[in-house]
Design a protein around this motif. Structure first.
Motif, PDB file in Angstrom:
ATOM      1  N   ALA A   2     114.622 -21.587  15.413  1.00 33.00           N
ATOM      2  CA  ALA A   2     114.882 -22.826  16.126  1.00 33.00           C
ATOM      3  C   ALA A   2     114.038 -24.075  15.569  1.00 33.00           C
ATOM      4  CB  ALA A   2     115.030 -22.807  17.653  1.00 33.00           C
ATOM      5  N   LEU A  31     113.470 -25.701  22.609  1.00 39.22           N
ATOM      6  CA  LEU A  31     114.477 -24.734  22.309  1.00 39.22           C
ATOM      7  C   LEU A  31     115.945 -25.378  22.784  1.00 39.22           C
ATOM      8  CD1 LEU A  31     115.419 -21.769  21.425  1.00 39.22           C
ATOM      9  CD2 LEU A  31     114.905 -21.106  23.663  1.00 39.22           C
ATOM     10  N   LYS A  50     121.883 -28.865  18.921  1.00 38.99           N
ATOM     11  CA  LYS A  50     122.178 -29.407  17.921  1.00 38.99           C
ATOM     12  C   LYS A  50     123.040 -28.497  17.031  1.00 38.99           C
ATOM     13  CE  LYS A  50     118.162 -32.029  16.847  1.00 38.99           C
ATOM     14  NZ  LYS A  50     118.787 -33.298  16.338  1.00 38.99           N
ATOM     15  N   ALA A  96     117.205 -27.862  19.968  1.00 42.21           N
ATOM     16  CA  ALA A  96     117.473 -27.128  18.963  1.00 42.21           C
ATOM     17  C   ALA A  96     118.865 -26.541  19.103  1.00 42.21           C
ATOM     18  CB  ALA A  96     116.491 -26.070  18.508  1.00 42.21           C
ATOM     19  N   CYS A  97     119.000 -25.801  20.135  1.00 40.23           N
ATOM     20  CA  CYS A  97     120.395 -24.902  20.427  1.00 40.23           C
ATOM     21  C   CYS A  97     121.501 -26.012  20.385  1.00 40.23           C
ATOM     22  CB  CYS A  97     120.056 -24.219  21.476  1.00 40.23           C
ATOM     23  SG  CYS A  97     119.076 -22.548  21.105  1.00 40.23           S
ATOM     24  N   GLY A 132     122.661 -18.598  24.139  1.00 44.02           N
ATOM     25  CA  GLY A 132     122.084 -19.122  23.074  1.00 44.02           C
ATOM     26  C   GLY A 132     122.627 -18.400  21.611  1.00 44.02           C
ATOM     27  N   ARG A 164     114.277 -23.786  11.275  1.00 41.12           N
ATOM     28  CA  ARG A 164     115.533 -24.319  10.616  1.00 41.12           C
ATOM     29  C   ARG A 164     116.613 -25.507  11.182  1.00 41.12           C
ATOM     30  NH1 ARG A 164     119.284 -19.236  11.268  1.00 41.12           N
ATOM     31  NH2 ARG A 164     117.440 -18.062  10.551  1.00 41.12           N
ATOM     32  N   ILE A 165     116.338 -25.845  12.495  1.00 38.81           N
ATOM     33  CA  ILE A 165     117.091 -26.847  12.884  1.00 38.81           C
ATOM     34  C   ILE A 165     116.154 -28.174  13.281  1.00 38.81           C
ATOM     35  CG2 ILE A 165     118.359 -27.509  15.054  1.00 38.81           C
ATOM     36  CD1 ILE A 165     118.859 -24.628  15.335  1.00 38.81           C
ATOM     37  N   TYR A 173     113.123 -16.013  19.770  1.00 42.89           N
ATOM     38  CA  TYR A 173     113.932 -17.206  20.304  1.00 42.89           C
ATOM     39  C   TYR A 173     113.579 -18.530  19.651  1.00 42.89           C
ATOM     40  CZ  TYR A 173     116.344 -14.864  24.145  1.00 42.89           C
ATOM     41  OH  TYR A 173     117.315 -14.198  24.997  1.00 42.89           O
ATOM     42  N   ASN A 174     112.373 -18.706  19.087  1.00 42.28           N
ATOM     43  CA  ASN A 174     112.101 -20.142  18.868  1.00 42.28           C
ATOM     44  C   ASN A 174     111.636 -20.276  17.402  1.00 42.28           C
ATOM     45  OD1 ASN A 174     111.745 -21.830  21.693  1.00 42.28           O
ATOM     46  ND2 ASN A 174     110.676 -19.793  22.101  1.00 42.28           N
ATOM     47  N   THR A 205     123.885 -20.865  12.844  1.00 43.36           N
ATOM     48  CA  THR A 205     123.869 -20.700  14.535  1.00 43.36           C
ATOM     49  C   THR A 205     123.137 -19.354  15.031  1.00 43.36           C
ATOM     50  OG1 THR A 205     126.011 -19.723  14.489  1.00 43.36           O
ATOM     51  CG2 THR A 205     125.660 -22.092  14.770  1.00 43.36           C
ATOM     52  N   LEU A 243     120.369 -17.550  15.462  1.00 44.71           N
ATOM     53  CA  LEU A 243     119.003 -17.716  15.397  1.00 44.71           C
ATOM     54  C   LEU A 243     117.822 -16.666  15.870  1.00 44.71           C
ATOM     55  CD1 LEU A 243     118.957 -21.477  17.089  1.00 44.71           C
ATOM     56  CD2 LEU A 243     119.151 -20.967  14.848  1.00 44.71           C
TER      57      LEU A 243
END
Length: 334
Positions: A292, A223, A229, A226-227, A172, A295-296, A288-289, A58, A60
């Motif tokens: 995300a 974003l 998730k 992803a977050c 985030g 990885r996600i 930030y991205n 988590t 990120l």
């Protein structure tokens, strides 16, 4: 940047698309951050960036030098937004004339804590973060602790309550806002204050539809996905007032502000603010991205970096008139 208070109701007037003497093509900002990272911390390296090893799934955001420079520049951006102040809280007169305990949650480079300690030498200032990236030489009333603010318990005793807790740009990074804010409330002394400052990244907009039609909107939506998730919502800023009330704060005051992205505004103050924010965003887009997306959302590194590079070009496009709402909430414990 001194001058009129920026009005959150403003429709920021768009200036000429011609060059105006401002540039977002290169940064002249230098960071004087000294890292405390040592070999005992097992960092994670992915796609050319360094991340803390804690909560890898988590967490990120990177913690390398590029990110530390961005965090220091974002501190400067908020100083501009607040007319040179470290906070918008209106403390009682002489509040800091007597010793006070202050906590900076998610302190990052520690720049806010150091500046606060310099300005309020009678206060004891503690900055906590999961990464040991704070400077070694700090005012004698400032110290840093490596800690996860979402750990099951905070270790401060009943006689170590805080008079002021500062929270900024943690969206985030927080999975459980209700529990986190309840912990903040519980660790304040009676009459103590909390200030929450967050950028509503998911609420970015433009008055003319240029953001909504751009790759920046697409990147924001990715974003968000992803977050969600991993349970760390990016769209929580509009709910923070309600969440603070649920945590036990009855005395709340919310201020809404705006930061433009880039030098497109006609107003000189907004233009200067937008320049600094664009400098932050140029590396912030990857910060930030990148994790995300890879990885996600399972993009490969090249695809993610190419997409982010296209977004950075859009950040520098004066024909895209993006505005980010800012939420500042003051709470006081009964």
């Amino acid at each position: 940047m001194a001058g009129k208070e920026l009005d959150p109701r403003d429709t920021i007037e768009i200036g000429s698309d011609d060059s105006d003497g401002y540039s977002t093509s290169g940064s002249s900002w230098d960071s004087d951050t000294t890292s405390l990272a040592s070999s005992i911390f097992n960092y994670v390296y992915e796609n050319g960036r360094r991340y803390a090893n804690e909560n890898r799934g988590t967490n990120l955001m990177p913690n390398d030098e590029t990110e530390l420079e961005r965090l220091d520049l974002m501190h400067h951006c908020y100083n501009l937004l607040f007319n040179g102040s470290l906070y918008k809280t209106k403390f009682p007169s002489n509040f800091f004339d007597q010793p006070r305990r202050v906590l900076d949650v998610g302190t990052g480079t520690g720049i806010w804590a150091v500046d606060f300690g310099d300005q309020h030498p009678t206060s004891t200032v503690i900055g906590i973060d999961v990464s040991p990236v704070q400077p070694s030489f700090v005012p004698p009333n400032v110290r840093f602790e490596i800690d996860d603010f979402e750990s099951p318990t905070w270790t401060y005793s009943d006689d170590q309550k805080f008079d002021f807790i500062h929270i900024r740009t943690l969206i985030g990074s927080v999975k459980d806002w209700p529990t986190f804010l309840k912990r903040v409330h519980d660790n304040l002394a009676p009459g103590g204050y909390v200030e929450v400052v967050e950028s509503d990244i998911s609420g970015a907009f433009s008055s003319d539809g240029t953001f909504e039609k751009s790759i920046l909107k697409e990147l924001t939506d990715l974003l968000d996905t992803a977050c969600k998730k991993v349970g760390a919502r990016m769209d929580v800023a509009p709910e923070l007032h309600k969440l603070l009330k649920q945590a036990g704060f009855n005395k709340l005051e919310e201020t809404k502000m705006q930061i433009p992205l880039g030098t497109w505004p006609k107003d000189e103050r907004y233009k200067k603010l937008g320049l600094v924010f664009a400098e932050c965003a140029k590396t912030g887009a990857e910060a930030y991205n990148l994790a995300a997306l890879t990885r996600i959302l399972h993009w490969d590194g090249k695809r993610a970096k190419d997409f982010i590079a296209e977004a950075v070009r859009a950040i520098q496009d004066r024909k895209i008139h993006t505005v980010y709402p800012q939420v500042v909430i003051l709470g006081q414990k009964d």
